[in-house]
Enzyme design. Structure first.
Site, short mmCIF file in Angstrom:
data_model
loop_
_atom_site.label_atom_id
_atom_site.label_comp_id
_atom_site.label_asym_id
_atom_site.label_seq_id
_atom_site.Cartn_x
_atom_site.Cartn_y
_atom_site.Cartn_z
N HIS A 77 18.07 14.71 21.58
CA HIS A 77 18.48 15.94 22.27
C HIS A 77 19.96 16.24 22.01
CE1 HIS A 77 14.69 15.41 24.52
NE2 HIS A 77 15.06 14.15 24.58
N SER A 91 39.58 27.35 4.40
CA SER A 91 39.73 28.63 5.10
C SER A 91 40.98 29.33 4.60
CB SER A 91 39.83 28.41 6.62
OG SER A 91 40.23 29.59 7.28
#
Length: 485
Positions: free
Chosen positions: A160, A290
């Site tokens: 999970h 970036s």
């Protein structure tokens, strides 16, 4: 902006990035017009050779003329013929006949358009699988080496996406490998299940060939067998309409879509691990993550795989719908769709396998980061071991459980409310109640004691399932992938 002439400026025409940016030259050629129309001519040659061997009046001179012009294709003439005739097969029949005047009368004898169209598609699909399978095997091999190297390295497991019991880096990698081994098996099966359409005529009844051989059924069957063998297939489909069943395309694209799902899962895991700073894909020295944030190290290879894998998974819808709407012996609404989806599926699979190979050849592991995360979570996981050790040292299980409950809640509050490190073990060391086991705490907190049989599972899995599956590809394991980013 004025629209420039595309013929003068190739950059003025849209080009699929699958070919112009990503796919290998080999896979690009496999779906090229040169491969397609060159295969058409070879199929016409196979047909003429087989018809001659069974007694039709075809001369050696005609055969030699066809053999000499298999790749002598005047594409400009073919385009002009197609513009005039509105029929691609007949355009290429005329173009082939133009450079083979002696053989012109027997080219395409008894055949229908799908003789060259569908049979070529089946050859191209087979060859496409033969290009993909070694690439997939190389990815599995690289990941197997990675799993073996890190078989014993404990890491925090997640269910999970919440901290769970420990596993090892190598064991987690084996989960990826197992999926890819299933894909390897499925691709091999899909390739081996492919049959040749063969020589079946306009509606699959072989009526034209029965007429050519004056009602001799055995010669028609032998013609089908001979041409099938010449094309490199062991079997042809016993019954067809005008085309081979489009359910074949469903099977082909289903296994490729399944491969896409595997790659997407693997690369998603790698992207999440990169965020955790535990494992990273290769990052070049001068690579920029970036334009605005110089510190960024984006997992762009894995992101590319996920992006293209999604496209690959959606393509299986095309053959599902195409097969469902083929009326009777065939309708032509399959044609344009298949020109797109079949090629794009193989090109996309080719790209994601090349990219994943590049990733798997340069995965970087950060053991200290992994260990730090384990140390943050392991104290809570060790509580049961601490209770057992205290009981063995003469303590009361219920008293010990209550002590640990209180200390663990205090430690959790430090982590969640104050942003501090997990100090549960420090609290245990400071509590005189636990003095009987203070000297054993380090051994109780050894991460390797929490990984179960993970290292042994890795060794057994690689030895008994993975390495044997790669044996057919041993001669094709060399070479590293350099990507154009």
């Amino acid at each position: 902006m004025a629209t420039p002439c595309a013929e003068e400026d190739p950059l003025a025409r849209y080009r699929s990035p699958l070919v112009s940016r990503y796919a290998s030259a080999e896979m690009g050629f496999n779906f090229s017009e040169r491969k397609k129309f060159g295969t058409w001519r070879r199929l016409w040659l196979y047909l003429a050779q087989a018809e001659k061997s069974l007694g039709l009046p075809i001369t050696d001179e005609q055969i030699k003329e066809m053999e000499a012009n298999l790749d002598n294709i005047d594409f400009k003439m073919a385009a002009e013929e197609e513009k005039k005739l509105r029929h691609d097969v007949m355009a290429h029949v005329h173009t082939f006949a133009h450079c083979c005047p002696k053989a012109a009368a027997i080219i395409h004898l008894g055949a229908t358009s799908c003789y060259v169209g569908d049979n070529t598609d089946l050859i191209v699909l087979r060859d496409g699988f033969n290009l993909l399978l070694p690439k997939l095997a190389r990815v599995i091999s690289r990941l197997a080496d990675f799993a073996e190297t890190h078989a014993d390295l404990p890491t925090l497991g997640f269910t999970h996406y919440q901290p769970a019991q420990l596993t090892t880096v190598g064991k987690r990698c084996c989960l990826w490998i197992q999926d890819l081994c299933m894909d390897l098996q499925n691709l091999e099966r899909a390739r081996d299940d492919l049959r040749f359409r063969g020589v079946k005529g306009t509606t699959g009844t072989q009526a034209s060939f029965l007429q050519l051989f004056e009602g001799d059924h055995s010669k028609v069957e032998e013609l089908d067998r001979l041409v099938t063998a010449k094309a490199g297939f062991k079997r042809s489909y016993m019954v067809t309409g005008q085309t081979y069943s489009r359910k074949v395309d469903i099977e082909v694209l289903s296994v490729l879509a399944s491969l896409g799902a595997s790659v997407h899962k693997i690369c998603t895991d790698i992207r999440l691990l990169a965020n955790l700073k535990e494992i990273e894909e290769p990052f070049e020295k001068d690579q920029i993550g970036s334009s605005a944030m110089p510190y960024k190290r984006n997992p762009m290879r894995s992101e590319r795989c996920c992006s293209l894998a999604r496209h690959l998974m959606t393509l299986v819808l095309d053959p599902l719908q195409t097969a469902s709407v083929q009326w009777f012996e065939r309708t032509l609404d399959d044609s344009a769709n298949r020109r797109v989806c079949l090629a794009e599926a193989f090109l996309t699979a080719d790209i994601i396998l090349s990219t994943l190979q590049n990733i798997s050849e340069g995965l970087v592991v950060y053991p200290k980061v992994i260990d730090r995360r384990i140390r943050q979570e392991l104290p809570f996981m060790a509580t049961e071991n601490i209770i057992m050790a205290m009981v063995k040292a003469g303590g009361n299980r219920q008293d010990c459980h209550e002590k640990i409950r209180v200390l663990s809640q205090q430690a959790a509050a430090v982590v969640k409310q104050e942003g501090g490190d997990n100090d549960f073990i420090a609290r245990v060391r400071a509590d005189p109640y636990f003095s009987p086991i203070h000297e054993h705490l380090d051994s109780l907190l050894d991460p390797s004691s929490f990984t179960g049989r993970a290292p042994q599972q890795v060794a057994k899995f690689l030895k008994e399932e993975v390495r044997p599956a790669l044996i057919p590809y041993q001669s094709m394991m060399g070479g590293k992938i350099e990507l154009t980013l």
